[in-house]
Write a protein that holds these residues in place. Structure first.
Motif, PDB file in Angstrom:
ATOM      1  N   ALA A  46      19.293  16.856  42.840  1.00  0.00           N
ATOM      2  CA  ALA A  46      19.804  16.365  41.559  1.00  0.00           C
ATOM      3  C   ALA A  46      19.555  17.387  40.460  1.00  0.00           C
ATOM      4  CB  ALA A  46      19.141  15.031  41.214  1.00  0.00           C
ATOM      5  N   LEU A  52      26.776  19.248  33.476  1.00  0.00           N
ATOM      6  CA  LEU A  52      26.498  19.382  32.042  1.00  0.00           C
ATOM      7  C   LEU A  52      27.412  20.436  31.424  1.00  0.00           C
ATOM      8  CD1 LEU A  52      24.665  18.562  29.711  1.00  0.00           C
ATOM      9  CD2 LEU A  52      23.100  20.359  30.373  1.00  0.00           C
ATOM     10  N   VAL A  59      22.157  11.726  34.036  1.00  0.00           N
ATOM     11  CA  VAL A  59      21.496  12.573  33.044  1.00  0.00           C
ATOM     12  C   VAL A  59      22.515  13.441  32.309  1.00  0.00           C
ATOM     13  CG1 VAL A  59      19.841  14.448  32.739  1.00  0.00           C
ATOM     14  CG2 VAL A  59      19.366  12.623  34.376  1.00  0.00           C
ATOM     15  N   ALA A  60      23.412  14.083  33.087  1.00  0.00           N
ATOM     16  CA  ALA A  60      24.229  15.157  32.517  1.00  0.00           C
ATOM     17  C   ALA A  60      25.408  14.636  31.702  1.00  0.00           C
ATOM     18  CB  ALA A  60      24.722  16.071  33.629  1.00  0.00           C
ATOM     19  N   VAL A  92      22.670  18.991  38.008  1.00  0.00           N
ATOM     20  CA  VAL A  92      22.806  18.762  36.564  1.00  0.00           C
ATOM     21  C   VAL A  92      23.571  19.899  35.861  1.00  0.00           C
ATOM     22  CG1 VAL A  92      21.504  18.605  34.404  1.00  0.00           C
ATOM     23  CG2 VAL A  92      20.895  17.147  36.323  1.00  0.00           C
ATOM     24  N   SER A 120      19.564  28.180  36.390  1.00  0.00           N
ATOM     25  CA  SER A 120      19.686  27.427  37.636  1.00  0.00           C
ATOM     26  C   SER A 120      20.266  28.301  38.744  1.00  0.00           C
ATOM     27  CB  SER A 120      20.581  26.212  37.432  1.00  0.00           C
ATOM     28  OG  SER A 120      21.931  26.601  37.416  1.00  0.00           O
ATOM     29  N   ALA A 141      22.186  12.926  38.895  1.00  0.00           N
ATOM     30  CA  ALA A 141      22.542  14.033  38.005  1.00  0.00           C
ATOM     31  C   ALA A 141      23.583  13.596  36.980  1.00  0.00           C
ATOM     32  CB  ALA A 141      23.066  15.217  38.828  1.00  0.00           C
TER      33      ALA A 141
END
Lengths: 243, 245
Positions: B98, B106, B44-45, B102, B69, B41
């Protein structure tokens, strides 16, 4: 319920063609309208349980959170433990929470409800407190100077000013309670969560799982929209200010 | 409370800890899945959050993501990944977790970098720093407390949620709860619940200390920060984004 403890066979999923049971050879679509049509009554019953649990949890949570937030605003001595305790409660996994409650309340929906109330309480106390603390002290003093009593100050000054924060808290609590209710399948009262694990137990029947998951999201969206509408109705001055 | 004393006896039995698939094995499995999920995560984030935050764009996207989410049940996502072609097992569990880790990272990264005072950035540019230097030496330290909060929130949430994997045939400490439930042995079930909750609380504590140590400038104890964290209605509340459990 016994199926929850069972460990399904590994290769049944990794390769749908090499099935163990005849069901595997049937197509396993992600969504099937006929499944929803045929099982509409079951789905509706689970959705009803889901809604009942969510509404009860948020209502009870709000009824408990308001006095707690009011008390926590009054004394700094109380606000630190209230916030600290709420952080700890929020950290406890729902699975553990429900499991710890089972010896007291058994395999009933009460178990799920108590756990859900605890989580919604945590979110609501924080937001209610933030809303109350956002009311400027000058305004409250002016209200006192105008001769308003404590209760009058609350109803006519604190509540309208803190309402947006209250409603924001209610929306967050409702949406996350909808998602959390599914974990109630541990004790057999998970509302739409029953469809999710039910489909998993019924040889990984995807249509049932997806129906449960999508149902939860739709329910959360509907509840959020409803509360947003209520907020709009309750705060006409906000609309006037924006216009 | 015979159930609780049975739970304590289960926890006190060394064999329950050391045997294969005992508490030690399951704890390590639990932590392994959680670490993989959080690291994925973060990969990506963090870049996306930094890019959006420094550009001060995409607030709507971040808010929508963190709200959606919250509405998706974790159990549903765990199950859906298990019945997808990935197949069930620890990999599917880690991917599902994951996905849930995120949004908090994020949101916090975005809010942290967006909150950096533009004048401070201009001043550091004026002092002759390159864009990379401004990012690494000015913006990152200023945004770090919120970024760390996001990682902490996500990690604790992942450790707590990993217990649910056992409901859909995954590994980790949730299996003890599930086992106790399957055998109608509430003692074992409570022992598992205590272990899962204890691990989540321990993760919270350790990560609070880590973020305290990593935060530059005047250090305040992490639990004292909660008092000032109130306020701020309307902006996405960084610490509460994402679903509990």
């Amino acid at each position: 319920m016994t199926s929850l403890g069972a460990r399904p066979l590994q290769d049944a999923v990794s390769d749908p063609a090499v099935g163990v049971l005849a069901v595997d050879e049937a197509p396993n679509p992600w969504f099937r309208p006929s499944y929803v049509r045929d099982n509409w009554d079951t789905i509706l019953a689970y959705a009803g349980e889901h809604v009942r649990l969510t509404v009860a949890a948020v209502v009870i949570g709000a009824a408990l959170a308001l006095p707690l937030a009011l008390a926590a605003r009054r004394s700094r001595l109380l606000s630190a433990p209230v916030l600290g305790l709420s952080t700890v409660v929020y950290t406890i996994p729902s699975l553990a929470m429900f499991a710890l409650l089972v010896p007291f309340t058994g395999l009933s929906s009460t178990t799920v409800l108590v756990g859900l109330v605890a989580y919604s309480l945590v979110i609501l106390v924080r937001n209610f407190l933030a809303g109350l603390q956002g009311v400027p002290d000058d305004v409250r003093e002016a209200a006192r100077g105008m001769g308003l009593s404590g209760a009058q100050t609350f109803w006519r000054v604190d509540l309208p000013l803190a309402l947006p924060a209250f409603m924001a808290g209610l929306r967050i609590a409702t949406v996350s309670t909808v998602a959390l209710t599914t974990v109630g399948v541990l004790v057999g009262h998970g509302g739409l969560g029953q469809l999710i694990t039910g489909g998993f137990a019924a040889n990984f029947y995807r249509a049932e799982i997806v129906t449960g998951a999508v149902g939860c999201v739709l329910l959360a969206l509907a509840a959020d929209l409803l509360l947003a509408g209520v907020e709009r109705l309750l705060t006409p001055w906000a609309r006037a200010a924006r216009a | 409370m015979s159930d609780f004393s049975r739970a304590l006896r289960y926890l006190n039995d060394p064999l329950n800890w050391s045997r294969p698939n005992g508490i030690t094995d399951l704890t390590l499995e639990h932590l392994g899945i959680s670490a993989a999920a959080v690291l994925a995560a973060m990969l990506v984030a963090l870049p996306v959050g930094t890019a959006l935050g420094t550009a001060r764009r995409g607030a709507g996207l971040v808010v929508v993501l963190s709200n959606v989410s919250r509405a998706v049940p974790t159990l549903a996502l765990l199950t859906l990944f298990a019945v997808s072609p990935i197949g069930f097992g620890n990999r599917a569990t880690a991917i599902a977790l994951a996905v849930f880790a995120v949004p908090p990272i994020l949101t916090n990264t975005f809010v942290g970098f967006r909150g950096v005072d533009p004048e401070v950035r201009e001043a550091s540019r004026g002092m002759g720093m390159s864009r990379g230097q401004v990012l690494a030496r000015v913006e990152l330290p200023l945004a770090l407390p919120l970024v760390m909060t996001g990682i902490r929130t996500a990690a604790v949430q992942v450790v707590a949620t990993a217990g649910l994997a056992a409901l859909v045939g995954g590994g980790g400490l949730g299996r003890i709860v599930n086992l106790g439930f399957g055998q109608q042995d509430y003692g074992v079930m409570i022992a598992g619940a205590i272990l899962v909750a204890g691990l989540a609380l321990l993760a919270e504590l350790v990560l609070a200390l880590v973020s305290w140590a990593a935060t530059p400038g005047p250090r305040r104890l992490p639990f004292l920060r909660a008092r000032t964290a109130g306020g701020g209605v309307g902006v996405p509340e960084p610490t509460a984004s994402g679903v509990p459990l």
